[in-house]
Design an enzyme around this catalytic site. Structure first.
Site, PDB file in Angstrom:
ATOM      1  N   LYS A  82       0.832  -1.195   0.000  1.00  0.00           N
ATOM      2  CA  LYS A  82       0.000   0.000   0.000  1.00  0.00           C
ATOM      3  C   LYS A  82       0.874   1.255   0.000  1.00  0.00           C
ATOM      4  O   LYS A  82       1.925   1.290   0.654  1.00  0.00           O
ATOM      5  CB  LYS A  82      -0.902  -0.025   1.230  1.00  0.00           C
ATOM      6  CG  LYS A  82      -1.925   1.083   1.314  1.00  0.00           C
ATOM      7  CD  LYS A  82      -2.773   0.879   2.574  1.00  0.00           C
ATOM      8  CE  LYS A  82      -3.841   1.930   2.736  1.00  0.00           C
ATOM      9  NZ  LYS A  82      -4.629   1.701   3.974  1.00  0.00           N
ATOM     10  N   SER A 158      -9.375   1.367   3.776  1.00  0.00           N
ATOM     11  CA  SER A 158      -8.562   2.180   2.889  1.00  0.00           C
ATOM     12  C   SER A 158      -7.537   1.375   2.093  1.00  0.00           C
ATOM     13  O   SER A 158      -6.864   1.930   1.219  1.00  0.00           O
ATOM     14  CB  SER A 158      -7.844   3.258   3.706  1.00  0.00           C
ATOM     15  OG  SER A 158      -6.936   2.694   4.624  1.00  0.00           O
ATOM     16  N   SER A 182      -9.314  -0.923   7.888  1.00  0.00           N
ATOM     17  CA  SER A 182      -8.868  -0.690   6.512  1.00  0.00           C
ATOM     18  C   SER A 182      -8.234  -1.879   5.814  1.00  0.00           C
ATOM     19  O   SER A 182      -8.049  -1.847   4.599  1.00  0.00           O
ATOM     20  CB  SER A 182      -7.893   0.491   6.474  1.00  0.00           C
ATOM     21  OG  SER A 182      -8.571   1.691   6.747  1.00  0.00           O
TER      22      SER A 182
END
Length: 470
Positions: A82, A158, A182
């Site tokens: 990420k 997220s 997330s």
């Protein structure tokens, strides 16, 4: 979607194929890069892909396997990270137009460093909402990330880019962050496994402005893969003074622990969550199957009220602290929703923050006591199926903020407990539903073992989502 055979394999299966010579890291990396090229235009899971670097890493890994000296259990597995983790040589823009890409990028976060040291092939970086602030994945810099099961819908967030990449075969593994769900939210929405381990299990650097809410977590298509990746990510790093010491034994072994006979609590609503009836039915059916498989299950709630107000204080003050370091004029360039959170965070006093933190601690004590009677807690991961991409809340719901539809996830960031989302089934529309397993702090091995039992009694689909429609 048509896919190369190697992109249909789990990481564990890939490594087994490397050991026999049936496949090589170069072949697997080329297949992952080809999948990205063919499909990421539909999903927008990646914000950076470095094919040249990935193939170079794969060639070195291939030589290690050929010589019989792989450096780890996941050597040569195509992996993404990420875009919240510092990565030497690659910008870490965190989905923001306010971070200058033209600066030295010379530091690896602990996550990135451990992946490199253990020979994983880094394909690139996955999308995030700006600063990872919400439960869906879109930002002013790279746009909207979509769900591989239906690109009209959100992948969640997220860590939505990571979940979409893994679900679509664009890399076998990924690492996300989880400050309020997330990792687990997009794992549920995309039909993969996402694990938030005990706070401090995976070292972080730099320290997150969201403090004790912030975790890193492995994401994959099988529980075995998540356990293997956690063995890598949980290795120590001196830059995180709050990190836990190395675990005794390995997670790849602990995942096979026999958990039949343990006591599990099933809380369909946590006492206060409105759950879509179809989601509720899918989760309840899987819980019944777990009972048939030997778990002793009692339907009961932990006994706490929704801690959203305290979570909002902790979350918004963390965002305000971070954004106060941004250049002048940033307020006009960031996601408007994030700006609202920033402004909200500035309204709270130190006393407000301390009161919210005290509520967080009290919730942790309550759950600690709860787990003296119940080895694990089982809930739905999400109360709803994936909804329209590009919006922060389900259309027509009357909700204003993402925590209103993620009420199963953020309480366990506040308590710092390990929590995993595993696939529970599909709705009548063919959309994934997740089941969440929560354990007491430091029981990462137990949570993984219960998740493995779920996987054994209800094998998950081995194919990929269908090709984009329309």
């Amino acid at each position: 979607m048509a896919a190369n055979t190697s992109t249909l394999l789990t990481a564990s299966e890939l490594v087994a194929a490397y050991s026999t010579g049936e496949l090589s890291p170069v072949e697997a990396t080329r297949a992952a890069l080809r999948a990205i090229e063919e499909h990421d235009g539909d999903y927008n899971a990646y914000c950076l892909v470095d094919a040249e670097s990935a193939l170079g890493q794969a060639k070195v890994s291939e030589a290690r396997w050929r010589d019989g000296h792989p450096v780890g259990w996941l050597d040569g597995v195509p992996t993404s990270i990420k875009d919240m983790f510092l990565t030497q040589g690659w910008p870490t823009l965190r989905g923001s137009k306010c971070i200058d890409p033209d600066q030295p990028w010379e530091v690896d976060s602990p996550v990135t460093a451990r992946l490199r040291e253990n020979g994983l092939v880094l394909l690139g970086k996955t999308t995030t909402p700006e600063l990872g602030w919400k439960g869906v994945t879109d930002n002013p810099l790279t746009g909207i990330t979509r769900n591989p099961w239906d690109p009209a819908l959100t992948a969640g967030g997220s860590s939505g880019g990571s979940a979409a990449a893994v679900a679509a075969g664009m890399g076998e593994l990924s690492v996300g962050t989880d400050g309020g769900g997330s990792v687990r939210i997009p794992a549920s929405f995309c039909g993969i496994v996402g694990f938030k381990p005990t706070y401090g299990r995976i070292p972080l650097y730099p320290a997150s402005p969201f403090g004790a809410l912030a975790h890193a977590g492995p994401m994959a298509r099988s529980v075995d893969d998540v356990a293997l990746l956690l063995d890598v990510l949980a290795l120590p790093d001196v830059r995180d003074p709050g990190a836990m010491p190395p675990s005794v034994g390995t997670f790849r072994e602990a995942v096979r622990r026999d958990v039949r006979g343990l006591n599990a609590a099933f809380s369909p609503r946590l006492g206060y969550v409105d759950v879509d009836p179809e989601v509720a039915q899918i989760v309840a059916a899987l819980v019944a199957a777990l009972a048939d498989a030997g778990l002793h299950i009692e339907e009961t709630d932990p006994g706490f009220a929704d801690p959203k107000d305290a979570f909002d204080v902790l979350w918004s003050t963390g965002a305000a602290k971070w954004l106060d370091t941004f250049p002048d004029g940033s307020a006009e360039r960031i996601d408007p929703g994030l700006r609202e959170v920033w402004e909200q965070g500035l309204t709270y006093s130190a006393a407000d923050y301390l009161a919210a933190n005290a509520e967080r601690a009290a919730l942790g004590i309550l759950m600690g006591e709860f787990h003296t009677r119940h080895d694990v807690l089982i809930t739905p991961t999400m109360p709803i199926a994936p909804f329209e991409a590009g919006v922060d809340v389900p259309p027509g719901s009357g909700m204003r903020s993402w925590p209103e539809w993620t009420r199963f996830s953020y309480p366990f960031n506040m308590t710092q407990q390990p929590a995993i989302s595993v696939p529970a089934g599909f709705t009548s529309a063919g959309l994934p539903v997740g089941l969440q397993i929560v354990g007491p702090r430091h029981s990462d091995d137990l949570v993984l073992a219960v998740a493995k039992l779920v996987e054994e009694i209800q094998p998950w689909p081995t194919d990929r989502p269908a090709a984009p429609r329309g």
